[in-house]
Design a protein around this motif. Structure first.
Motif, PDB file in Angstrom:
ATOM      1  N   THR A  19       0.793  -1.232   0.000  1.00 18.43           N
ATOM      2  CA  THR A  19       0.000   0.000   0.000  1.00 18.43           C
ATOM      3  C   THR A  19       0.826   1.283   0.000  1.00 18.43           C
ATOM      4  O   THR A  19       0.390   2.280  -0.559  1.00 18.43           O
ATOM      5  CB  THR A  19      -0.944   0.028   1.211  1.00 18.43           C
ATOM      6  OG1 THR A  19      -0.176  -0.079   2.422  1.00 18.43           O
ATOM      7  CG2 THR A  19      -1.946  -1.131   1.140  1.00 18.43           C
ATOM      8  N   ASP A  20       1.994   1.314   0.644  1.00 15.82           N
ATOM      9  CA  ASP A  20       2.778   2.552   0.763  1.00 15.82           C
ATOM     10  C   ASP A  20       4.267   2.242   0.734  1.00 15.82           C
ATOM     11  O   ASP A  20       4.695   1.154   1.122  1.00 15.82           O
ATOM     12  CB  ASP A  20       2.465   3.283   2.077  1.00 15.82           C
ATOM     13  CG  ASP A  20       1.037   3.757   2.171  1.00 15.82           C
ATOM     14  OD1 ASP A  20       0.669   4.655   1.402  1.00 15.82           O
ATOM     15  OD2 ASP A  20       0.295   3.217   3.014  1.00 15.82           O
ATOM     16  N   SER A  33       4.662  -0.731   3.335  1.00 17.03           N
ATOM     17  CA  SER A  33       3.545  -1.122   4.183  1.00 17.03           C
ATOM     18  C   SER A  33       2.775  -2.223   3.455  1.00 17.03           C
ATOM     19  O   SER A  33       2.408  -2.069   2.291  1.00 17.03           O
ATOM     20  CB  SER A  33       2.634   0.083   4.441  1.00 17.03           C
ATOM     21  OG  SER A  33       1.537  -0.276   5.252  1.00 17.03           O
ATOM     22  N   SER A  46      -1.897  -4.172   8.813  1.00 18.76           N
ATOM     23  CA  SER A  46      -0.705  -3.684   8.136  1.00 18.76           C
ATOM     24  C   SER A  46       0.549  -3.996   8.944  1.00 18.76           C
ATOM     25  O   SER A  46       0.545  -3.926  10.174  1.00 18.76           O
ATOM     26  CB  SER A  46      -0.814  -2.172   7.921  1.00 18.76           C
ATOM     27  OG  SER A  46       0.364  -1.658   7.342  1.00 18.76           O
ATOM     28  N   SER A  70       1.443   1.146  10.544  1.00 17.55           N
ATOM     29  CA  SER A  70       1.075   1.634   9.211  1.00 17.55           C
ATOM     30  C   SER A  70       1.656   3.022   8.980  1.00 17.55           C
ATOM     31  O   SER A  70       2.242   3.629   9.884  1.00 17.55           O
ATOM     32  CB  SER A  70      -0.452   1.678   9.062  1.00 17.55           C
ATOM     33  OG  SER A  70      -1.015   2.633   9.941  1.00 17.55           O
ATOM     34  N   ALA A  71       1.471   3.523   7.767  1.00 23.05           N
ATOM     35  CA  ALA A  71       1.864   4.882   7.361  1.00 23.05           C
ATOM     36  C   ALA A  71       3.335   5.170   7.634  1.00 23.05           C
ATOM     37  O   ALA A  71       3.681   6.138   8.322  1.00 23.05           O
ATOM     38  CB  ALA A  71       0.976   5.922   8.050  1.00 23.05           C
ATOM     39  N   GLY A 306      -1.963  10.701  -7.185  1.00 22.70           N
ATOM     40  CA  GLY A 306      -0.917  10.751  -6.163  1.00 22.70           C
ATOM     41  C   GLY A 306      -0.370  12.137  -5.912  1.00 22.70           C
ATOM     42  O   GLY A 306      -0.714  13.117  -6.582  1.00 22.70           O
ATOM     43  N   SER A 350       2.219   4.535  -8.174  1.00 26.94           N
ATOM     44  CA  SER A 350       1.793   5.289  -7.006  1.00 26.94           C
ATOM     45  C   SER A 350       2.917   5.295  -5.990  1.00 26.94           C
ATOM     46  O   SER A 350       3.919   4.592  -6.134  1.00 26.94           O
ATOM     47  CB  SER A 350       0.524   4.668  -6.393  1.00 26.94           C
ATOM     48  OG  SER A 350       0.782   3.347  -5.943  1.00 26.94           O
ATOM     49  N   SER A 351       2.744   6.097  -4.936  1.00 19.33           N
ATOM     50  CA  SER A 351       3.668   6.150  -3.801  1.00 19.33           C
ATOM     51  C   SER A 351       5.110   6.426  -4.250  1.00 19.33           C
ATOM     52  O   SER A 351       6.050   5.706  -3.894  1.00 19.33           O
ATOM     53  CB  SER A 351       3.606   4.829  -3.012  1.00 19.33           C
ATOM     54  OG  SER A 351       4.104   4.987  -1.711  1.00 19.33           O
ATOM     55  N   CYS A 353       8.820   7.856  -4.518  1.00 15.30           N
ATOM     56  CA  CYS A 353       9.899   8.312  -3.640  1.00 15.30           C
ATOM     57  C   CYS A 353      11.099   8.636  -4.531  1.00 15.30           C
ATOM     58  O   CYS A 353      11.347   7.934  -5.509  1.00 15.30           O
ATOM     59  CB  CYS A 353      10.304   7.238  -2.633  1.00 15.30           C
ATOM     60  SG  CYS A 353       8.978   6.589  -1.602  1.00 15.30           S
TER      61      CYS A 353
END
Length: 664
Positions: A19-20, A33, A46, A70-71, A306, A350-351, A353
């Motif tokens: 997810t992340d 995550s 998570s 999470s996160a 995003g 997505s996500s 970095c």
């Protein structure tokens, strides 16, 4: 890997979900995550996994991470931060809720910030020991301590009542209030300061400048300006507002500061109205002068969903973003001179970095033929194929092949759709066809969906058509203009045109077809029920039926009324597009699916459709989930959704006997 002894949808539900991503400030640690089933298999939890940025070592569970973490994000000193409801440091009378934790590389966890009732989001400055988080305060609470006392009073009195003095009262599928989300900032070991309320519908959209001197957040729209939010830039040491940005009829999302802290990059949206189509762009807000600059004036698609990623190199105005494009969601780079370059040829990303020197990107990549995977990209190379890193989430080979269908709409617009063919499909044994209409309507079939995933149906022998009709994203502004204000008009006709184009293939059976959809796709299934009898079965999940009733009780009341008008004075669009007005034409068997806590499309829409089907004597079944909202989240509920839909389609499309699912 897929277990052939169990149905595909069981395997899908059990699949780990990425997810992340979070990248350490020095670029040496990459954290993912991952959602997995809990021990009972009844909910997703998570955990945090360490992924080797070089792609050489296998991924491993982060030392000290437990289910519920999470996160992930990193602080300026490289500490791994995350939200968790761990109970180890909670006081005996402290209300439950997520707190902010730090985890050393050796697995030692420390709770570093908490708030009565919990936090919902946080962010960290990249070059200073400054944190910001979103947490709520009840009316009359001046700080966390008085908020805790009021929470305790309400709990002891068993009071859950909310007194609203304005709208909205619901948003994104949840009841709002009585507490309002606020933005809190803490510098070093100093006590946190309250930088201001975000409004009852505040979503925790925050950013800190790299050196931690400024905090930015969005303040949600109010009943007096329901289509307009506010960006607040405040002093992180005092909480005092430095500057606000607002543009009537527009909303700002996903703020992030540039490396020098002088500008705030935001996604700016102008939602659809009666006379104008939806528009999304990226803007730069000057924190000193107040000037606002459109960064993508000539970009015909949308930089969403995003968050944009500015270059971490001081003085470099490069940024990266994602956006739908013809059934994909590529990564794009915007150079300082405004030139936009597409970096990926396929897939949905997505996500994002970026490494400290701005040379590499990490991202999650999914597609309709593969769930999210961790990938590494060159930050400058056009149309590249990413390197896939070792991480949980590999589903293995899928039981079919992905191709495309193309045709021309009745207005001459070029249309396309994805088509998935089951194994063994061919002219000698043409496959039954399931058409799946996506939600939105501003959306696209580009990435991997967990709900209404096409592959359980493909595994059962159905070909699945995934059309992008008018109002879909990734096809330029004209795709929005051609569908504006006519939900049941051109979008419906585009779906039918793409269905006709697919059925021209010899490997599909035109006499065994069905149409299913969720949300806006559910509405299109209901609209089809009153306009055609070409399908053997229809499935409407959380779809609209009576548009006039819908506009009065959806949590998006102002948004929808802007598009369709006040039904007391502008009835034309309601009369043209509301399926309930044509209920006497219902003949096709229907499966209805709805959640009892759905505030986006309230369950009354499906109840009314079910009543009309019963009155017309049409075979119908209503799969009701009392505890679900607009989508289906519980693992066992997802299993039942797929099992019921498959059995319903098998019965009406293939002529097999009806088999009631065991848990129903």
């Amino acid at each position: 890997m897929v277990n052939a002894s169990s149905p595909f949808h069981h395997h899908l539900v059990e699949q780990p979900r990425l997810t992340d991503l979070a990248l350490a400030p020095d670029g040496t640690r990459l954290i993912a995550s991952v959602q997995t089933l809990d021990d009972e298999g009844t909910r997703y939890v998570s955990e945090l996994w360490e992924v080797d940025p070089a792609g050489e070592r296998e991924a491993r569970l982060v030392a000290g991470s437990v289910p519920g973490d999470s996160a992930p994000a990193f602080s300026a000193d490289g500490s791994l931060l995350f939200l968790s409801e761990r109970e180890s440091e909670r006081g005996p009378h402290e209300p439950p809720g997520a707190a902010l934790w730090a985890l050393s590389e050796h697995g030692e966890a420390e709770r570093i910030a908490h708030h009565p009732g919990g936090m919902t989001a946080f962010t960290a400055a990249s070059r200073a020991p400054v944190l910001a988080w979103t947490a709520a305060l009840l009316p009359g609470a001046a700080d966390a301590a008085t908020h805790a006392a009021l929470l305790h009073e309400r709990h002891r009195a068993r009071v859950t009542a909310v007194l609203y003095e304005a709208t909205p009262t619901r948003a994104d599928g949840v009841d709002l209030g009585p507490a309002e989300p606020h933005t809190f900032v803490r510098r070093g070991d100093a006590p946190p300061i309250d930088a201001g309320g975000q409004g009852l519908a505040g979503a925790g959209d925050m950013a800190l400048s790299p050196e931690g001197s400024l905090v930015a957040y969005t303040r949600a729209p109010t009943s007096t300006a329901p289509d307009t939010n506010v960006v607040v830039i405040a002093d992180a040491a005092t909480g005092l507002e430095r500057r606000t940005f607002s543009l009537p009829g527009h909303q700002y999302y996903r703020p992030v500061f540039t490396a020098d802290g002088t500008h705030l990059i935001c996604q700016r949206q102008r939602e659809e109205t009666y006379d104008t189509e939806w528009r999304v762009t990226l803007v730069a807000l000057d924190a000193v002068s107040g000037e606002e600059t459109d960064l993508l004036p000539d970009f015909d698609n949308w930089p969403w969903p995003g968050r944009a990623i500015p270059s971490p190199v001081a003085g470099d105005a490069t940024l990266w973003f994602t956006g739908d494009e013809r059934g994909h969601c590529p990564v794009f780079r915007r150079d300082p001179d405004g030139t936009v370059t597409r970096l990926t040829a396929s897939g949905a990303y997505s996500s994002l970095c970026v490494t400290p020197d701005g040379s590499l990107l990490y991202a999650l990549r999914s597609a309709l033929d593969g769930p999210p995977r961790v990938t590494r990209l060159d930050a400058t190379e056009p149309d590249q194929r990413p390197t896939v890193l070792k991480a949980p989430g590999d589903l293995g080979p899928l039981p079919g092949t992905l191709t495309e269908v193309h045709t021309t709409a009745d207005d001459g617009f070029a249309l396309r759709a994805w088509l998935i063919l089951p194994e063994g499909a061919g002219p000698d044994d043409p496959s039954p066809l399931l058409v799946e209409a996506h939600g939105g309507p501003q959306s696209s079939w580009s990435g991997w969906p967990w709900q209404w995933n096409p592959w359980p149906f493909v595994a059962r022998g159905y070909a699945v058509l995934l059309p992008d009709p008018a109002l879909s994203t990734g096809y330029g502004q004209h795709m929005q203009a051609r569908g504006r204000g006519q939900y049941g008009g051109r979008p419906y006709r585009d779906v039918i045109a793409l269905t006709d184009a697919a059925l021209a293939r010899a490997d599909l059976d035109p006499d065994r077809t069905a149409l299913a959809g969720w949300s806006f796709g559910g509405y299109l299934a209901s609209r089809a029920a009153t306009l055609t009898d070409r399908f053997r079965a229809l499935v409407s999940h959380a779809g609209m039926w009576n548009l006039e009733a819908f506009q009065s009780d959806t949590d998006m009341h102002p948004y929808f009324r802007k598009i369709y008008g006040d039904p007391r004075t502008r009835r034309e669009r309601y009369e043209a597009d509301s399926p309930h007005l044509d209920a006497e034409h219902l003949t096709t068997p229907m499966l209805i699916v709805h959640g009892g806590k759905d505030f986006r499309v309230p369950v009354g829409q499906s109840l009314a459709l079910h009543h009309d089907l019963q009155r017309q004597g049409v075979p119908a079944k209503f799969l009701y989930f009392p505890d679900e909202s607009h989508g289906i989240g519980a693992p066992n509920h997802l299993r039942l959704l797929y099992e019921t839909a498959l059995t319903f389609l098998d019965h009406h499309v293939l002529g097999e006997g009806w088999r009631r699912p065991g848990l129903l």
